[in-house]
Structure formats: C-alpha cells, structure tokens
Design a protein around this motif. Sequence first.
Motif, mmCIF file in Angstrom:
data_model
loop_
_atom_site.group_PDB
_atom_site.id
_atom_site.type_symbol
_atom_site.label_atom_id
_atom_site.label_comp_id
_atom_site.label_asym_id
_atom_site.label_seq_id
_atom_site.Cartn_x
_atom_site.Cartn_y
_atom_site.Cartn_z
ATOM 1 N N ALA A 33 -31.933 22.516 9.938
ATOM 2 C CA ALA A 33 -31.996 21.257 9.204
ATOM 3 C C ALA A 33 -31.140 20.188 9.884
ATOM 4 N N ARG A 34 -29.971 20.554 10.379
ATOM 5 C CA ARG A 34 -29.085 19.582 11.032
ATOM 6 C C ARG A 34 -29.686 19.079 12.347
ATOM 7 N N VAL A 35 -30.228 20.003 13.144
ATOM 8 C CA VAL A 35 -30.893 19.581 14.377
ATOM 9 C C VAL A 35 -32.129 18.752 14.036
ATOM 10 N N GLY A 36 -32.833 19.136 12.970
ATOM 11 C CA GLY A 36 -34.001 18.378 12.542
ATOM 12 C C GLY A 36 -33.655 16.940 12.198
ATOM 13 N N ARG A 37 -32.503 16.722 11.574
ATOM 14 C CA ARG A 37 -32.099 15.348 11.247
ATOM 15 C C ARG A 37 -31.819 14.554 12.514
ATOM 16 N N ALA A 38 -31.200 15.197 13.515
ATOM 17 C CA ALA A 38 -30.960 14.517 14.792
ATOM 18 C C ALA A 38 -32.289 14.181 15.475
ATOM 19 N N ILE A 39 -33.249 15.084 15.399
ATOM 20 C CA ILE A 39 -34.563 14.849 16.003
ATOM 21 C C ILE A 39 -35.254 13.669 15.325
ATOM 22 N N ARG A 40 -35.194 13.618 14.007
ATOM 23 C CA ARG A 40 -35.832 12.500 13.300
ATOM 24 C C ARG A 40 -35.192 11.180 13.684
ATOM 25 N N TRP A 41 -33.864 11.166 13.852
ATOM 26 C CA TRP A 41 -33.187 9.930 14.256
ATOM 27 C C TRP A 41 -33.649 9.522 15.654
ATOM 28 N N LEU A 42 -33.731 10.476 16.569
ATOM 29 C CA LEU A 42 -34.163 10.168 17.927
ATOM 30 C C LEU A 42 -35.602 9.642 17.937
ATOM 31 N N ARG A 43 -36.454 10.193 17.106
ATOM 32 C CA ARG A 43 -37.843 9.732 17.065
ATOM 33 C C ARG A 43 -37.932 8.325 16.470
ATOM 34 N N ASP A 44 -37.083 8.033 15.501
ATOM 35 C CA ASP A 44 -37.101 6.704 14.885
ATOM 36 C C ASP A 44 -36.455 5.641 15.763
ATOM 37 N N HIS A 45 -35.585 6.054 16.691
ATOM 38 C CA HIS A 45 -34.837 5.101 17.519
ATOM 39 C C HIS A 45 -35.007 5.411 19.006
ATOM 40 N N TYR A 46 -36.204 5.862 19.388
ATOM 41 C CA TYR A 46 -36.403 6.353 20.755
ATOM 42 C C TYR A 46 -36.165 5.280 21.820
ATOM 43 N N ALA A 47 -36.353 3.996 21.489
ATOM 44 C CA ALA A 47 -36.201 2.940 22.489
ATOM 45 C C ALA A 47 -34.759 2.455 22.604
ATOM 46 N N GLU A 48 -33.866 2.983 21.785
ATOM 47 C CA GLU A 48 -32.471 2.538 21.793
ATOM 48 C C GLU A 48 -31.619 3.453 22.668
ATOM 49 N N THR A 49 -30.462 2.950 23.073
ATOM 50 C CA THR A 49 -29.490 3.782 23.764
ATOM 51 C C THR A 49 -28.882 4.770 22.785
ATOM 52 N N VAL A 50 -28.863 6.036 23.162
ATOM 53 C CA VAL A 50 -28.330 7.074 22.273
ATOM 54 C C VAL A 50 -26.812 6.968 22.212
ATOM 55 N N ARG A 51 -26.301 6.911 20.999
ATOM 56 C CA ARG A 51 -24.860 6.940 20.786
ATOM 57 C C ARG A 51 -24.496 8.311 20.240
ATOM 58 N N ILE A 52 -23.648 9.017 20.966
ATOM 59 C CA ILE A 52 -23.287 10.374 20.568
ATOM 60 C C ILE A 52 -22.678 10.384 19.167
ATOM 61 N N GLU A 53 -21.882 9.355 18.863
ATOM 62 C CA GLU A 53 -21.258 9.283 17.545
ATOM 63 C C GLU A 53 -22.315 9.219 16.437
ATOM 64 N N GLN A 54 -23.425 8.516 16.714
ATOM 65 C CA GLN A 54 -24.502 8.408 15.726
ATOM 66 C C GLN A 54 -25.148 9.773 15.483
ATOM 67 N N LEU A 55 -25.384 10.516 16.554
ATOM 68 C CA LEU A 55 -25.980 11.842 16.407
ATOM 69 C C LEU A 55 -25.038 12.794 15.672
ATOM 70 N N GLU A 56 -23.745 12.671 15.930
ATOM 71 C CA GLU A 56 -22.771 13.499 15.201
ATOM 72 C C GLU A 56 -22.827 13.188 13.714
ATOM 73 N N GLN A 57 -22.891 11.904 13.376
ATOM 74 C CA GLN A 57 -22.919 11.496 11.976
ATOM 75 C C GLN A 57 -24.201 11.958 11.286
ATOM 76 N N VAL A 58 -25.330 11.780 11.964
ATOM 77 C CA VAL A 58 -26.614 12.144 11.368
ATOM 78 C C VAL A 58 -26.721 13.646 11.152
ATOM 79 N N SER A 59 -26.289 14.422 12.131
ATOM 80 C CA SER A 59 -26.455 15.876 12.069
ATOM 81 C C SER A 59 -25.340 16.588 11.320
ATOM 82 N N GLY A 60 -24.174 15.946 11.216
ATOM 83 C CA GLY A 60 -23.027 16.625 10.606
ATOM 84 C C GLY A 60 -22.443 17.685 11.512
ATOM 85 N N MET A 61 -22.654 17.554 12.809
ATOM 86 C CA MET A 61 -22.129 18.499 13.795
ATOM 87 C C MET A 61 -21.322 17.747 14.843
ATOM 88 N N SER A 62 -20.393 18.452 15.469
ATOM 89 C CA SER A 62 -19.719 17.870 16.625
ATOM 90 C C SER A 62 -20.718 17.796 17.765
#
Length: 288
Positions: free
Chosen positions: A185-214
Amino acid sequence: MTTALDDLRQLARELTEDSQENMICGMRVRRVDAPGVSMPHIGESAFALVLQGRKRTVAAGRVFDYGPGDCVMATLAMPVTGQVTQATPEEPYLALAWPLDPAAIAGLVLEAGQETAPAVAPVMAVHPAAAPLLDAVRRLLTLARQPDDAAILRPLLDKEVLWRLLRGPYGPMLRQVGQADSRVARVGRAIRWLRDHYAETVRIEQLEQVSGMSAATLFRHFRAFTALSPLQYQKHIRLHEARALLDGDARDVSQVAYRVGYDSPSQFAREYARLFGHPPRRDMARAA
C-alpha cells in the motif's frame, strides 16, 4: 452442458462484436484476433480473467504464461511486457480485467473481521479460477443484458467477486492492498503520486511524505516490487505518455519531449528508442 467459462466466452464475444475493447459493469472486456508482438506498457492494479487464447507477461523479471480459466492478479501498477501468444479470428483471445479498489478491499476485510496482519505476498501471481469465482463473474457480466437490474444488483455482485478473490489464493495479496500501512500500500501511494506528477521533478521528501517511508526503505521496497527505482519508474511513465501523445495528434517530437518532462529532446529520443525499439518519429508518422 455449458459451464460458467463457456457462458463468459459467449458474453465476451457478444460484447466485443463492434469494438475490440469495451467497459461493461466496471470490467474491461477485450478481444484480440491474432498473436501480437511483445509490447511494453504500464500494467494496472487489477484482477484479470482469461476466457480464451493465451498470453505471456514479463513483470519484475518474472515470466507468466496463462490461458483459459486462469486468473491474473497484479496489486501494483508497474511496467510490464505483454504478448498475446495464441489467438485467431475464429477463436480470439478473450479476457476480462477488473481494477482493484483499495477502499472496497479494506471495507470488506473490516466487515468480515479479518483484520490480521497481511502475510508477505507477491505483487503479481497467476492461479486457476475456482468455480464460485467464475459463477460470480458470469452473473456480474450478465448484467450487460439486464440494465434495469444493474443499479441494484451490481454493488452486490461487485462485493461477491471481491469476496471470492479474498477467500482464494489471492487473499494475502489483496489484504496487502487494503491495509494502509502494508509495504504494498505504501509503495502503491508513491506510484500513484509519480503517475499524477510524472512531468515534474521528483522530490525525495515528497515521496517520503506520500509513502510514509524513509527514502532508503522506499527505494528498497520499490525496487523489490517493480525491479525499478522511483526515478526509473517515472521515466517509464513519461515515455508511455509520450507514445500516447505521438499516437494522437502530436506533430512535434521536441514539444512532446518537453510536455512529458524532458529537458533534452535528444535524450528523450534515445530513451524512447531504447524502450520501444524505434525512434519516436516512427510512431508520429504512423498516426499521421
């Protein structure tokens, strides 16, 4: 005496007479009339049922071959390579696909009082469909012939199909989808964020927040499930989105490259050719 699988084949044929793909009662009904070439795409989080013909899918380094009566479960949307290997106009490849709803899964698990910690399970698997599952899917698809009944019966049959899946060999996989703090589920949330923001620069902090993982934990589980890093996954999304644009009305490869998030059209062209086996201009020319 006909079986539920026979009935489903007949229904699928009827529903794809005018189009090779239709959405019916929340299910995608698909027909393919000939074997195809191996094609990379982004697979969805879904349950699929093969009614006729055969297909091969490669996902996260594993090869899955399946045919009539087989169920395919994928709990994450991830890059895969798929190829219909057996199909003819007389006996086409026929399949159904049903997207997974994490909220519906969580609700049913809660209602059934089965809120135990989910067992470790793969993110993709193939098993033969049990008779009760086939019967439930058949009754759900039959609602295409009974539109007056669909408003009342479809929610009940959706629930029954999901229950049959939870009670079968896919139970541990589905519980991982429905439990908010599971790794899937946590990886799935990161995947959904990446799919919704695919044209943006990935911010590691954003992925940490979305997934709840370091970052380290997320990258480890992300690669274990998809065989890719988050950045590589985003690249696949960009390239598939670009291909859809080129297959549509796009007429400028550089503009497509910028639109999906690339700063360099030449880099885009190299990576596009590496993934799809030909330069982007070929897909643009095909659509012209």
